[in-house]
Design an enzyme around this catalytic site. Structure first.
Site, PDB file in Angstrom:
ATOM      1  N   HIS A  92      33.993  40.511  48.993  1.00  0.00           N
ATOM      2  CA  HIS A  92      35.422  39.690  49.282  1.00  0.00           C
ATOM      3  C   HIS A  92      36.481  40.480  49.575  1.00  0.00           C
ATOM      4  O   HIS A  92      36.475  41.661  49.339  1.00  0.00           O
ATOM      5  CB  HIS A  92      35.846  39.014  47.817  1.00  0.00           C
ATOM      6  N   ASP A  94      39.734  39.790  49.497  1.00  0.00           N
ATOM      7  CA  ASP A  94      40.962  39.570  48.632  1.00  0.00           C
ATOM      8  C   ASP A  94      41.199  41.026  47.509  1.00  0.00           C
ATOM      9  O   ASP A  94      40.236  41.581  47.280  1.00  0.00           O
ATOM     10  CB  ASP A  94      41.145  38.341  47.736  1.00  0.00           C
ATOM     11  N   ASP A 123      37.130  47.787  45.988  1.00  0.00           N
ATOM     12  CA  ASP A 123      36.646  46.334  45.455  1.00  0.00           C
ATOM     13  C   ASP A 123      37.758  45.535  46.495  1.00  0.00           C
ATOM     14  O   ASP A 123      38.871  45.383  46.242  1.00  0.00           O
ATOM     15  CB  ASP A 123      37.438  46.342  44.046  1.00  0.00           C
ATOM     16  N   GLU A 157      38.227  35.956  44.916  1.00  0.00           N
ATOM     17  CA  GLU A 157      37.428  36.657  43.837  1.00  0.00           C
ATOM     18  C   GLU A 157      38.311  36.816  42.682  1.00  0.00           C
ATOM     19  O   GLU A 157      37.840  36.863  41.704  1.00  0.00           O
ATOM     20  CB  GLU A 157      36.428  37.618  44.325  1.00  0.00           C
ATOM     21  N   GLU A 158      39.344  37.601  43.254  1.00  0.00           N
ATOM     22  CA  GLU A 158      40.271  38.058  41.999  1.00  0.00           C
ATOM     23  C   GLU A 158      41.161  37.007  41.232  1.00  0.00           C
ATOM     24  O   GLU A 158      41.508  37.206  40.411  1.00  0.00           O
ATOM     25  CB  GLU A 158      41.234  39.037  42.674  1.00  0.00           C
ATOM     26  N   ASP A 181      29.562  43.907  44.749  1.00  0.00           N
ATOM     27  CA  ASP A 181      30.798  43.679  44.019  1.00  0.00           C
ATOM     28  C   ASP A 181      30.670  44.045  42.546  1.00  0.00           C
ATOM     29  O   ASP A 181      31.250  43.285  41.548  1.00  0.00           O
ATOM     30  CB  ASP A 181      31.614  42.206  44.142  1.00  0.00           C
TER      31      ASP A 181
HETATM   32 ZN    ZN Z   1      35.654  42.634  43.460  1.00  0.00          ZN
END
Ligand code: ZN
Length: 476
Positions: A92, A94, A123, A157-158, A181
């Site tokens: 991801h 974001d 991340d 994702e967040e 991730d």
């Molecule tokens: Zn992540």
């Protein structure tokens, strides 16, 4: 790989090493977008920076010679061919907002001591770049694949993975999926989760707060986020001496967490605990349950105090397995259930509280939620909302998982074993999906905090691991 297997691998890794500076440069470009969720607009469901970051990443993939597709700003893909993918790799773009405490600008990559600093470095922009270069290496070296591989770049994702929800209305899930991730070696079990929201009314007995001399709790607050062990809590009580509170805290061995001071005729009690993620509550100190334990020991006899005392029985300080609620399930694969009373608010006769529960993979939401509700009802608390997801489990013996573990063992020289976690990863809702990297065991990378970084050697190592994984799953 067989036959010229060894030569392939040596050449492939040499090529990936030669791309080190390019990887750093691509990652630095992606970090320059502050891609946390913002106001949506047409074609940009999560805001402008997220949109631009996705466009940039897809442009890089296109320049590498991959077939790219943009799913209306929710997600983008890069594939070797037009065929249905055998393997999907889900990363991801974001990020979480930068927060405070950075040594330098979080959106300008800084290299120091072999590390690349910037929001998203580990991340999950770094791992996404590692996948891009793993695919590029296989393509540029002309190593044939029997089946298609697709990089899926998500953008939410967040904040609840609405990106994947959209993407999977358009595309089938790949036969196999991994996300870089999470952690190595392979995360194959993610506990189920229940977030419970409870309320209760307590008859107020105090008429003239804050000047009353009646013995009661006027206010009680603690915790901010539902998925964390609360770090702080406070209460305002009336009609109570400081020495009584100190004595109770001392008897419970909790005095070092407490500060008590008089405000007019009231007493304010502050508690300082230690925060931790709700999936690992044993590493925290719950300020809310510590405060409740002490309040329950004070002598009062109104409805509010009765409810606080019930809570102290259901959520004893130091207990993290839900035993007193009657939900202490456990299994061999994923261990014990965890339970955190994470947020509490009491004011003007109304209680509002939130708890976060992670239950072992061999159980269902239905094994936990009714019992939890029943225990809380008995104490006078009513469930007014809940969010629940079943556990996620992929067999450790599946050929796919075994291939990933073999890559880990080959590259690190360490035993590759599956791990179970209490948290949910990006593949929680994808059948058969596992997490493979990009964090190594014991790694320090400041994920979600100030000065997030990825070790550049590990960025390159990740690309090699992903390249080898692609060849194991889709190669000759
Ligand atoms: Zn992540």
């Amino acid at each position: 790989m067989k036959g010229n297997d060894k030569m392939n691998k040596t050449e492939l890794f040499k090529y990936i090493d030669s791309q080190r500076d390019n990887m750093v440069s691509t990652l630095s470009q992606l970090i320059s977008y502050p891609s946390y969720q913002c106001e949506p607009y047409d074609g940009a469901p999560f805001g402008k920076a997220v949109r631009d970051c996705l466009t940039h990443a897809l442009g890089v993939c296109r320049d590498f010679g991959f077939i790219t597709k943009d799913f209306d700003g929710y997600a983008g893909t890069a594939s070797f061919t037009d065929d249905e993918p055998e393997l999907g790799i889900l990363a991801h773009l974001d990020v979480v907002p930068e927060g405070t405490g950075w040594t330098s600008d979080p959106y300008t990559a800084r290299i120091s001591d072999g590390k690349l600093f910037g929001r998203g470095a580990i991340d999950d922009k770094g791992p996404a770049v590692a996948v891009m270069y793993a695919m590029k290496a296989i393509k540029d070296m002309g190593i044939p694949l029997k089946k298609n591989v697709r990089l899926i770049l998500g953008t939410n994702e967040e904040n609840g993975s609405a990106d994947l929800e959209y993407y999977f209305t358009k595309e089938n899930p790949p036969k196999y999926t991994f996300t870089p991730d999470g952690n190595y070696p392979v995360i194959n079990i993610e506990k189920g989760m229940i977030r419970g929201y409870f309320k209760a009314e307590a008859k107020p007995t105090v008429s003239e707060y804050p000047d009353s001399s009646e013995r009661t709790v006027a206010e009680l607050h603690g915790g901010a986020t539902i998925n964390a062990v609360p770090e702080s809590a406070y209460a305002v009580v009336t009609g109570i001496d400081e020495s009584e509170v100190v004595k109770c805290a001392e008897e419970l061995g909790l005095l070092d967490m407490f500060t008590v001071k008089s405000i007019g005729r009231c007493l304010r009690i502050d508690v300082k605990g230690v925060s931790a993620h709700a999936s690992t509550p044993e590493s925290g100190k719950n300020a809310v349950t510590a405060l409740i334990a002490v309040l329950a020991k004070l002598k009062m006899n109104d409805d509010c105090h009765k409810k606080i005392s019930s809570l102290a029985e259901l959520f004893p300080y130091g207990e993290t397995n839900g035993k007193s609620l009657g939900i202490n399930l456990n299994d061999k694969e994923s261990g014990e259930l965890t339970c955190v009373l994470s947020v509490i608010d009491y004011e003007a006769g109304s209680f509002d509280l939130k708890c976060d529960i992670r239950f072992p993979a061999s159980f269902k939401v239905e094994d936990v939620l009714p019992k939890l509700t029943e225990s809380m009802n008995k104490a006078g608390f009513e469930l007014y909302n809940n969010m629940a997801s079943q556990a996620h489990c992929v067999s450790a013996d599946s050929p796919f998982v075994q291939k990933l573990l073999s890559v880990y063992e080959e590259m690190t020289g360490e035993k590759g074993e599956c791990i179970a976690i209490g948290g949910g990863t990006y593949v929680h809702e994808i059948e058969g999906g596992v997490a493979f990297g990009a964090e190594f065991i014991g790694e320090d990378n400041h994920m979600h905090s100030a000065d997030e970084f990825i070790d550049i050697d590990k960025l390159v190592l990740n690309a090699k691991m992903f390249a080898l994984a692609i060849l194991r799953v889709c190669g000759e």
